[in-house]
Every structure is written in C-alpha cells, then in structure tokens.
Motif scaffolding. Sequence first.
Motif, PDB file in Angstrom:
ATOM      1  N   SER A 156      -9.862   1.034   5.189  1.00 47.30           N
ATOM      2  CA  SER A 156      -9.787  -0.397   4.902  1.00 47.30           C
ATOM      3  C   SER A 156      -9.734  -0.660   3.395  1.00 47.30           C
ATOM      4  O   SER A 156     -10.203   0.153   2.595  1.00 47.30           O
ATOM      5  CB  SER A 156     -11.002  -1.109   5.512  1.00 47.30           C
ATOM      6  N   GLU A 157      -9.150  -1.812   3.041  1.00 43.21           N
ATOM      7  CA  GLU A 157      -9.028  -2.239   1.640  1.00 43.21           C
ATOM      8  C   GLU A 157      -8.412  -1.145   0.769  1.00 43.21           C
ATOM      9  O   GLU A 157      -8.808  -0.914  -0.375  1.00 43.21           O
ATOM     10  CB  GLU A 157     -10.386  -2.657   1.083  1.00 43.21           C
ATOM     11  N   LEU A 158      -7.421  -0.479   1.310  1.00 40.88           N
ATOM     12  CA  LEU A 158      -6.799   0.652   0.624  1.00 40.88           C
ATOM     13  C   LEU A 158      -6.193   0.231  -0.715  1.00 40.88           C
ATOM     14  O   LEU A 158      -6.380   0.901  -1.731  1.00 40.88           O
ATOM     15  CB  LEU A 158      -5.730   1.267   1.535  1.00 40.88           C
ATOM     16  N   VAL A 159      -5.449  -0.874  -0.728  1.00 41.04           N
ATOM     17  CA  VAL A 159      -4.784  -1.330  -1.950  1.00 41.04           C
ATOM     18  C   VAL A 159      -5.808  -1.597  -3.042  1.00 41.04           C
ATOM     19  O   VAL A 159      -5.666  -1.137  -4.187  1.00 41.04           O
ATOM     20  CB  VAL A 159      -3.944  -2.601  -1.684  1.00 41.04           C
ATOM     21  N   THR A 160      -6.839  -2.338  -2.715  1.00 40.53           N
ATOM     22  CA  THR A 160      -7.867  -2.685  -3.705  1.00 40.53           C
ATOM     23  C   THR A 160      -8.561  -1.446  -4.250  1.00 40.53           C
ATOM     24  O   THR A 160      -8.833  -1.350  -5.460  1.00 40.53           O
ATOM     25  CB  THR A 160      -8.913  -3.630  -3.085  1.00 40.53           C
ATOM     26  N   ARG A 161      -8.833  -0.485  -3.390  1.00 44.29           N
ATOM     27  CA  ARG A 161      -9.542   0.730  -3.818  1.00 44.29           C
ATOM     28  C   ARG A 161      -8.672   1.594  -4.722  1.00 44.29           C
ATOM     29  O   ARG A 161      -9.158   2.170  -5.708  1.00 44.29           O
ATOM     30  CB  ARG A 161     -10.001   1.513  -2.594  1.00 44.29           C
ATOM     31  N   ILE A 162      -7.394   1.701  -4.401  1.00 43.85           N
ATOM     32  CA  ILE A 162      -6.491   2.466  -5.272  1.00 43.85           C
ATOM     33  C   ILE A 162      -6.356   1.775  -6.624  1.00 43.85           C
ATOM     34  O   ILE A 162      -6.424   2.414  -7.685  1.00 43.85           O
ATOM     35  CB  ILE A 162      -5.099   2.638  -4.622  1.00 43.85           C
ATOM     36  N   GLN A 163      -6.174   0.462  -6.596  1.00 44.68           N
ATOM     37  CA  GLN A 163      -6.055  -0.286  -7.849  1.00 44.68           C
ATOM     38  C   GLN A 163      -7.303  -0.127  -8.707  1.00 44.68           C
ATOM     39  O   GLN A 163      -7.211   0.106  -9.916  1.00 44.68           O
ATOM     40  CB  GLN A 163      -5.814  -1.768  -7.544  1.00 44.68           C
ATOM     41  N   SER A 164      -8.455  -0.211  -8.086  1.00 46.14           N
ATOM     42  CA  SER A 164      -9.718  -0.087  -8.824  1.00 46.14           C
ATOM     43  C   SER A 164      -9.876   1.300  -9.425  1.00 46.14           C
ATOM     44  O   SER A 164     -10.322   1.449 -10.577  1.00 46.14           O
ATOM     45  CB  SER A 164     -10.905  -0.380  -7.897  1.00 46.14           C
ATOM     46  N   ARG A 165      -9.492   2.320  -8.651  1.00 48.68           N
ATOM     47  CA  ARG A 165      -9.632   3.703  -9.161  1.00 48.68           C
ATOM     48  C   ARG A 165      -8.754   3.913 -10.383  1.00 48.68           C
ATOM     49  O   ARG A 165      -9.189   4.508 -11.388  1.00 48.68           O
ATOM     50  CB  ARG A 165      -9.235   4.701  -8.052  1.00 48.68           C
ATOM     51  N   LEU A 166      -7.527   3.424 -10.348  1.00 48.99           N
ATOM     52  CA  LEU A 166      -6.607   3.601 -11.476  1.00 48.99           C
ATOM     53  C   LEU A 166      -7.042   2.760 -12.681  1.00 48.99           C
ATOM     54  O   LEU A 166      -6.987   3.230 -13.824  1.00 48.99           O
ATOM     55  CB  LEU A 166      -5.185   3.226 -11.053  1.00 48.99           C
ATOM     56  N   GLU A 167      -7.499   1.533 -12.413  1.00 44.81           N
ATOM     57  CA  GLU A 167      -7.980   0.680 -13.509  1.00 44.81           C
ATOM     58  C   GLU A 167      -9.177   1.316 -14.209  1.00 44.81           C
ATOM     59  O   GLU A 167      -9.249   1.333 -15.448  1.00 44.81           O
ATOM     60  CB  GLU A 167      -8.386  -0.687 -12.964  1.00 44.81           C
ATOM     61  N   GLU A 168     -10.115   1.826 -13.430  1.00 47.08           N
ATOM     62  CA  GLU A 168     -11.316   2.455 -14.002  1.00 47.08           C
ATOM     63  C   GLU A 168     -10.946   3.648 -14.879  1.00 47.08           C
ATOM     64  O   GLU A 168     -11.530   3.853 -15.950  1.00 47.08           O
ATOM     65  CB  GLU A 168     -12.253   2.921 -12.874  1.00 47.08           C
ATOM     66  N   HIS A 169      -9.974   4.418 -14.422  1.00 51.08           N
ATOM     67  CA  HIS A 169      -9.570   5.596 -15.190  1.00 51.08           C
ATOM     68  C   HIS A 169      -8.912   5.188 -16.511  1.00 51.08           C
ATOM     69  O   HIS A 169      -9.180   5.799 -17.554  1.00 51.08           O
ATOM     70  CB  HIS A 169      -8.603   6.451 -14.358  1.00 51.08           C
ATOM     71  N   VAL A 170      -8.077   4.180 -16.453  1.00 46.96           N
ATOM     72  CA  VAL A 170      -7.440   3.685 -17.682  1.00 46.96           C
ATOM     73  C   VAL A 170      -8.498   3.203 -18.662  1.00 46.96           C
ATOM     74  O   VAL A 170      -8.460   3.528 -19.862  1.00 46.96           O
ATOM     75  CB  VAL A 170      -6.441   2.545 -17.362  1.00 46.96           C
ATOM     76  N   GLU A 171      -9.463   2.426 -18.176  1.00 46.90           N
ATOM     77  CA  GLU A 171     -10.539   1.889 -19.020  1.00 46.90           C
ATOM     78  C   GLU A 171     -11.379   3.018 -19.631  1.00 46.90           C
ATOM     79  O   GLU A 171     -11.736   2.983 -20.816  1.00 46.90           O
ATOM     80  CB  GLU A 171     -11.423   0.955 -18.197  1.00 46.90           C
ATOM     81  N   SER A 172     -11.666   4.045 -18.843  1.00 47.94           N
ATOM     82  CA  SER A 172     -12.525   5.139 -19.304  1.00 47.94           C
ATOM     83  C   SER A 172     -11.858   6.000 -20.371  1.00 47.94           C
ATOM     84  O   SER A 172     -12.534   6.519 -21.268  1.00 47.94           O
ATOM     85  CB  SER A 172     -12.935   6.028 -18.116  1.00 47.94           C
ATOM     86  N   TYR A 173     -10.545   6.167 -20.272  1.00 50.29           N
ATOM     87  CA  TYR A 173      -9.862   7.113 -21.157  1.00 50.29           C
ATOM     88  C   TYR A 173      -8.965   6.454 -22.202  1.00 50.29           C
ATOM     89  O   TYR A 173      -8.238   7.145 -22.928  1.00 50.29           O
ATOM     90  CB  TYR A 173      -9.015   8.081 -20.315  1.00 50.29           C
TER      91      TYR A 173
ATOM     92  N   HIS B 225       0.835  -1.212   0.000  1.00 54.67           N
ATOM     93  CA  HIS B 225       0.000   0.000   0.000  1.00 54.67           C
ATOM     94  C   HIS B 225       0.866   1.257   0.000  1.00 54.67           C
ATOM     95  O   HIS B 225       0.486   2.285  -0.554  1.00 54.67           O
ATOM     96  CB  HIS B 225      -0.936   0.001   1.212  1.00 54.67           C
ATOM     97  N   LYS B 226       2.063   1.164   0.606  1.00 55.83           N
ATOM     98  CA  LYS B 226       2.968   2.312   0.620  1.00 55.83           C
ATOM     99  C   LYS B 226       3.486   2.618  -0.788  1.00 55.83           C
ATOM    100  O   LYS B 226       3.607   3.780  -1.183  1.00 55.83           O
ATOM    101  CB  LYS B 226       4.144   2.044   1.562  1.00 55.83           C
ATOM    102  N   THR B 227       3.776   1.555  -1.532  1.00 55.28           N
ATOM    103  CA  THR B 227       4.240   1.741  -2.909  1.00 55.28           C
ATOM    104  C   THR B 227       3.152   2.381  -3.769  1.00 55.28           C
ATOM    105  O   THR B 227       3.414   3.310  -4.537  1.00 55.28           O
ATOM    106  CB  THR B 227       4.665   0.393  -3.523  1.00 55.28           C
ATOM    107  N   LEU B 228       1.928   1.894  -3.631  1.00 60.50           N
ATOM    108  CA  LEU B 228       0.823   2.452  -4.417  1.00 60.50           C
ATOM    109  C   LEU B 228       0.552   3.915  -4.054  1.00 60.50           C
ATOM    110  O   LEU B 228       0.291   4.740  -4.934  1.00 60.50           O
ATOM    111  CB  LEU B 228      -0.443   1.616  -4.207  1.00 60.50           C
ATOM    112  N   LYS B 229       0.607   4.208  -2.758  1.00 59.85           N
ATOM    113  CA  LYS B 229       0.391   5.595  -2.324  1.00 59.85           C
ATOM    114  C   LYS B 229       1.489   6.501  -2.874  1.00 59.85           C
ATOM    115  O   LYS B 229       1.235   7.617  -3.351  1.00 59.85           O
ATOM    116  CB  LYS B 229       0.364   5.672  -0.794  1.00 59.85           C
ATOM    117  N   ALA B 230       2.734   6.017  -2.810  1.00 57.20           N
ATOM    118  CA  ALA B 230       3.860   6.793  -3.336  1.00 57.20           C
ATOM    119  C   ALA B 230       3.721   6.980  -4.842  1.00 57.20           C
ATOM    120  O   ALA B 230       4.014   8.054  -5.386  1.00 57.20           O
ATOM    121  CB  ALA B 230       5.176   6.101  -3.009  1.00 57.20           C
TER     122      ALA B 230
END
Length: 579
Positions: free
Chosen positions: A490-507, A361-366
């Motif tokens: 909670s579920e920080l890693v999953t939520r960050i991953q989902s947010r970035l995946e959704e953005h990639v898919e949308s654009y 989660h630290k890597t994803l946040k960074a």
Amino acid sequence: MAKAKIKAVYGEIGLTQTYDELQRSAVDIPNTHKKTVTSYSACDLSSQISGYIRSDTESQQYWPLVKKVTVYVPGSSVLLDRIVLVDLPGAGDANKCRDQMWKEYLGKCSSVWIVNDITRAISDKTAMEIQNTTIRNVAGGGECHNITYICTKSDNIDPHHLKRQYNLTDEELGITISNDKKVKNKCILFRNNKVKELVKKNFNEKVKKKLLGTDVNSTEFFKVFTVSSADFWNNEEKKEHILDRDETELPALKEHIKDLYVSHSQKAVKDYVSQVSGIVSFLHIPKENTSTQTEDLKDKLFSELKQKFETRLQDLAKFFDGVYTKMTNNLDEGVKNAEKQCLINALKVLKPKKTKYSGYHKTLKALCRCSGYYRSRDGKIVDLNYALVLPMYAAMDNSFVSCFRLNQNSRSSIKGAFDLLQNDLIIIDKRKHAAVELRLTYIKTELRILIADLETEVIARKKNIYNSITQSVQDTMDPAYKDGAVITGSELVTRIQSRLEEHVESYKLSMFREAKKRVMFQFKQLKDYVIHTLKKEMGMSMKLALTQFPTDVTFPDVEDELKKMKGICKALELDVFQD
C-alpha cells in the motif's frame, strides 16, 4: 516487453504457459546471437528481414529480441563510399538495450538527422523532449559536426485550414490564377517557410549553448529541410504532382549529404597524403649528400627543436591549466546551485504536475529499476539524475563546449592549442641543406598524425568527462533506487517518493561535490595524457629524423614519388613541403 519477447520465441501460446511448460516446448533456439541473410534483390531482402524490424507483420516477429540490424550494400553506384546511415529506435521503442544503443551511437555520429512529421515538428511535446534529449546526448558524445532537422510529409496539408489559421488571402500567397493545385502549392511553401523559422528559433540557441558555444554562428551547423517524398517520386515517375522536383527539397537534402561527405573525405585524404609525404621524405634522406657541415647543422637543429618543443608543451600545459581553473570556478557555482535546487528539481520528476497517478507507480518503479533513467513506450523520458545535476551543466556548458570544440579553431579550444603547436614548431628555412628540409618535413608530418590521433582520443574522453557528472550522482543515488525497486504494498508511490527525497536530502552536501571532483580528475588525466604522449612520441620522431645514417644504409629510390607527393600536396593546399 516481456510478453513480446515470449511471443517472439514461443508464439502466442507461450503467453498461456507456465515456466515448466515453456522449458518443455519444442522450440528451435539458435546457438548464435547473430543471423546472416543474403539477397540479390532489395524487395526480397526487405521481405526476409521484415520480422526482425517490424511489429505490424503477420509472420513470426523477432524484433523484441533484436538489438540491431546491419545492412551492407556492396558495389552500389548510388551510395556514397564509407557512409554509414544509422536508423536509431524511435519514440515508440522502450527497449532498454536499444535505448542504450541510441545513446552510444549518437556519441559516434558525425552528423545527426532528426526526422519528424511536419505537423509534429513544432507542436508535439514528446517530439520536443526527444529532440532536446538528442542535443544533450550529442553534446556528451563529441563527434557531431552537423545537426539536420528534416520535416516530412510537407504535402500533407489542408489549404483552407491553413488560410483560416493565418488569415491569408490569395494575393498574400502570391496567387494570381486560383485553382486547387496552385493554392495547395502556395500553402505548402508558405507553411514550409513558417516551420523552418520556428524550428530554427527553437533550436538554434539550444544548439549553440550545448554544442558550439555562444560566440559561434550556428547557421551552417544546424540545417532544416521540409520534404515531400511522395511528390518527389511523382515527379520522377511523371505522375501528377503539386510540388516541383526542387520544391520537394529532397534534391537539396541529397546535395547536403554530399557536402558532408566531401568535407569528411577531404580531411581523411589530407591526413593520408600528409602521412605518405612524411614517409617518402624520410626514405629520401640518405640519398642526399652528407657533410660535416650538415651533421653540425643537424645537431644544432635538434637542440633548437627540442628546446622550442618543450616551450610549446609548457604553453599547451598552461592552456589546460587555464581551462581547468575556469571549469573549477564554474562548477563551484554549479554545485552551490545544485545543492539549493536539488529537492525542487527532484520533485519536478517525482511529483510532476498534471499527472494521472493511477498508473504512475509503474513509472516510479521503472525509474528505480533503471537507476534513475526511464524512457516510456510513447517516448517520454524521465531522468532524475539529470534533473539533479542540471544546475551543474548550466554552469559549465559554455566553457566546456568552447574547450572541446574540435570542428572550429579558436583560442579557447583544444584544437586551437593543437594548431598553434603545429604551426609554430617547425618553420623551414629555404637556405638550409635539402637533407635537413626533408628531415623537418618528416617531423612535421609525424606531429600532424599524432595531433590527429590525440584529437580522436580527446573526443572519446570528452564523452566520459561530460557524462561523469550524471554518472557520479547516479552512483550516489543507487542505494535509494535499489530500495525503491523492491518496495511493494500500500501507498507504494508515496513510499518510493519519500525514500528518494530522503536520500537526496541526506547526500546533497556531498553528492554534487563528488561529481565535480570526478569531472576535474578526469580532465586532469586528459591533460597529463596529452602532454606525456606528445613529449614521448615527438621526442622519438625528432631523434629518428635527425639521426646520422651509416654510409652503407640504402633505401629505395623514391625521387619520383617525392615529386609526385609535392604536386599532390600543392593541389590540396596542404602545407607539408616548403615551396
């Protein structure tokens, strides 16, 4: 990093204090961001700057706050003039400012040396990642004419382990009289050759693809040295040694930097001599006798030159248009591949295999805080932006490298087009009047100076053009990075991953097309700048060179200087004056 900065200013006690307590601390904070240290002794200077560059000293450590340290050594007979050695941050430095400086300086360096322990050179994964990133950043910079790979500590070896590893006998190593020193010497030399072969195999193709083009021999561009500084100094100080002086390869490395220095110095000298020759030729023009015949000849010559120059400019514009079309076609293919592969490539970064997710989660946040690019303390690089645009670079790299290859002349390069313009524009006829010859010499030297300036501008713009693909995708992804940076709970890693995946898919259908659009727009701007600058500057130079001087105009007598410059140009094999 934050703790290290607090300790650098407030000491160890600062880590236990509150913000208000730190504000009240009696700490002397300098008003300037620079500090100058002067010493007449290298040993004393090393001691004074130790706290600014090292983390293993007992004295106050300021290095977490330091962006760079510049050391000037005036009047040294052992250092080459005008050579700047830049020691960039290593794998263990995750400071964001210094990481940015690392990228910036790589783009400016004319020669890049990758230094690594010989045992890590071919096996360490992190070292390989750093080396690949180095080549990628050099490709985006443009000034590099040589990459040198230096494997250090070649004397650090276990002969018995090596012989078992390669199943070697003394006979195969060329040992007739066996003793420990001889065996170790032969084992070192054997491993040196093996390492050189493997490093060249691993990097030659990458260097060709990213920096030279697949049609160019990379042998001279990419060099590998296996060195032992310990044995070199043992030789110098007449102490016991395993390797002879030349076998340490430090003498060869010293000759290598001299060759690089001579190569760059020759170009600088030729540019300077050409410029001076043009000025001297221009000053000598009024001394030549003028006549009606000469004036008519000048008018005719100006008309011919102007027409010929416009034709050559059209040829240069066609060259740029051809490259534009080729790059457009390549990027169209790259965009399609990027759109298809973007989620797969994104997940390789966001959900890497064999990763311990306890601290991920630290890597994803960074990664989110740093807009998609993160370099960890151990040197590992996580770059989502580059992962997304990798298919675009793969599609355009060869044509891009061929176009911007300024260290070698070819029909597909800007340098080749510039050289054709210079070589074909002015051919001096010996039968023409001497005054006209001098005027043409001046025009030729002005064109040479202008082309040199344009090549410098091309290098600078190349970096922006190449990096604009990644920058454009980063700009598109930035809203998602900002959202990911503030996600908590909670579920920080999953939520960050989902947010970035959704953005990639949308654009994905607009993101890569916008990146291509930005690249081609900047390339067209480069073409327009080159054509406009040549037309404007050379138009003025031709008018000035072929103008009629009033009879009362006098310039200094430079006849002796003209003869001298002709001799210098001949010695340098510089085509300025007509024989």
